[in-house]
Scaffold this motif. Structure first.
Motif: not given
Length: 492
Positions: A346-374
């Motif tokens: 729930g924090t914002l960067s100096s540019r008023r962007v929720p950077a931590n929330a962005l990185m949190f969501s992007c991390t979960f996209l990595l599961s696409a790699i497992a699906l590509l090979f399943s």
């Protein structure tokens, strides 16, 4: 969801990372999205990967009746959008639909809607990453699928870390590329039809291809029903404009304009484009695992143009994923501000962007790699993921309609004062809800979609357990009370 931007767009201080304390000094999301950004974000949400990649399978299942499939789905979802629009504009303290769900249905609804919408876009983003990997193989067939997946995820993060205006500009141009591509396809297709183009296999382009091979419903009633399975995924993200409410300039003017233009977009981008495709290529000639957009240009002998269209559909998938990461970061940020997610999100960067929330969501996209090979193919993985996504989005759309029904019952004075009333009102709410029941039944009619459908309830079990824990926590209770108090001040 506390610390809402005021109706005048006050945005707080310019400070850097600030803990989610609920204090007045905490920085806010800023209103930097202009009308052109909102309009094109809405278009980008209406034109998804499902149209470019999924329409091939939809045509093979339903034949020419796919045109009616897209018209019906679009018609029904327009009323969801109008219900959402009336609710958001009834109180400009609402940042998104999870806010009015929490206010009208209770804190559990905000929790379930917010986290399910986050998961919706994570699942959709995974589907988009899978699609991107498949598109890249057009140029580099021997490239390992995980490489473009990782590159795409890293690019998404970098596109969203600057200011929200930078996101708006990126999405503006992404959407513009999609519009130009579809209009170009329509023009080229019409030229081929009126020139009576003949394919190498002897098939001649003409509007009669819509009915000369078994009629408009060549696969029968169940084939028509099967078309809804993939088609509904083409519309996920249509509600995306609702997540821009807190960062839109003049929302009372710009949100209605974006929502009301949806029927025209559906007619042009879905109905007209698919009519042209089937007129040029008889429906039996459409390959389920390929984009019919690329195939039509290749058929015309425009190899370079086909490559360009392949690039366009790749950017379409990137656009969809980009929008998803934007919306999930804002949703998680709101959940954290209400105590429904870890405080660091729930924090914002100096540019008023929720950077931590962005990185949190992007991390979960990595599961696409497992699906590509399943699975055995990209389209198989795509079908599984899109089914789960469709069911979850239907839950979110249902919560929007449920919120509207409660709003009409408890706050009739706000409905009477609204300048953007939902047409059909309560009656159309029940009609659309009945349609969602039909869609769920349709998903049970094919083995691949049924398997994905049966897996989906696991998410709600996990969410129920999480809510049982979160609801007892003091930070959640305090922030929800603050949220309600702020809404009350707005109404006063």
């Amino acid at each position: 969801m506390a610390d809402r931007t005021s109706s005048t767009g006050a945005i707080g201080s310019e400070s850097g990372e600030t803990p989610s304390t609920g204090s007045a000094e905490a920085p806010h999301l800023s209103r930097q999205l202009a009308n052109r950004h909102i309009q094109l974000i809405a278009i980008g949400g209406a034109i998804g990967t499902g149209l470019f990649m999924g329409s091939g399978k939809t045509i093979s299942l339903a034949g020419p009746s796919v045109i009616f499939v897209y018209m019906i789905v679009g018609f029904m979802l327009f009323f969801v959008m109008r219900a959402m629009g009336e609710l958001l504009l009834s109180n400009l303290q609402y940042k998104s639909f999870s806010d009015f769900a929490a206010d009208l249905l209770g804190p559990w609804a905000g929790f379930f809607t917010g986290w399910t919408y986050w998961f919706c876009w994570i699942v959709t983003g995974i589907a988009d990453i899978i699609a991107i990997s498949g598109y890249v193989q057009y140029w580099w067939p021997d490239l390992q699928l995980w490489i473009p997946a990782v590159v795409a995820i890293a690019a998404l993060l970098l596109l969203n870390l600057p200011t929200v205006r930078a996101f708006g500009e990126t999405e503006f141009w992404f959407a513009l590329v999609k519009i130009i591509a579809i209009v170009s396809l329509i023009v080229v297709g019409l030229v081929m039809v009126f020139a009576h183009f003949t394919a190498p296999n002897g098939a001649q382009a003409g509007f009669d291809n819509l009915w000369n091979d078994g009629g408009m419903f060549p696969t029968g009633a169940m084939g028509f029903v099967a078309g809804f399975q993939i088609a509904v995924f083409a519309f996920v993200g249509i509600e995306l404009v609702g997540t821009t409410a807190a960062e839109a300039k003049d929302p009372e003017k710009n949100l209605p304009k974006a929502i009301n233009s949806i029927p025209i977009r559906i007619l042009l981008f879905y109905v007209v484009s698919l009519t042209v495709i089937i007129s040029v290529t008889p429906w039996r000639g459409v390959v389920p695992g390929e984009s019919p957009f690329t195939a039509m240009f290749s058929l015309a002998g425009l190899a370079i143009a086909a490559g360009v269209i392949q690039f366009v559909v790749l950017t379409s998938a990137a656009s969809s994923a980009n929008s998803g990461i934007y919306s999930t970061s804002r949703m998680v940020y709101g959940l954290a501000r209400e105590g429904d997610a870890p405080a660091r999100l729930g924090t914002l960067s100096s540019r008023r962007v929720p950077a931590n929330a962005l990185m949190f969501s992007c991390t979960f996209l990595l599961s696409a790699i497992a699906l590509l090979f399943s699975g055995d193919s990209v389209i198989e993985a795509f079908t599984t993921v899109t089914t789960i996504s469709s069911v979850l989005f239907m839950f979110v759309w249902t919560m929007i309609l449920a919120s509207y029904l409660v709003y009409r019952k408890r706050r009739p004075e706000l409905h009477e004062a609204s300048a953007f009333k939902m047409p059909g009102g309560v009656v159309m709410c029940w009609v659309v809800l009945a349609f969602f029941v039909f869609l769920l039944w349709a998903l049970t009619q094919e083995e691949d979609t049924l398997e994905a459908l049966l897996v989906t309830p696991i998410w709600f079990v996990v969410l129920g357990i999480a809510w049982a824990v979160v609801r007892t926590r003091a930070p959640h209770k305090a922030r929800y009370a603050e949220f309600r108090a702020e809404l009350g001040r707005r109404k006063a």
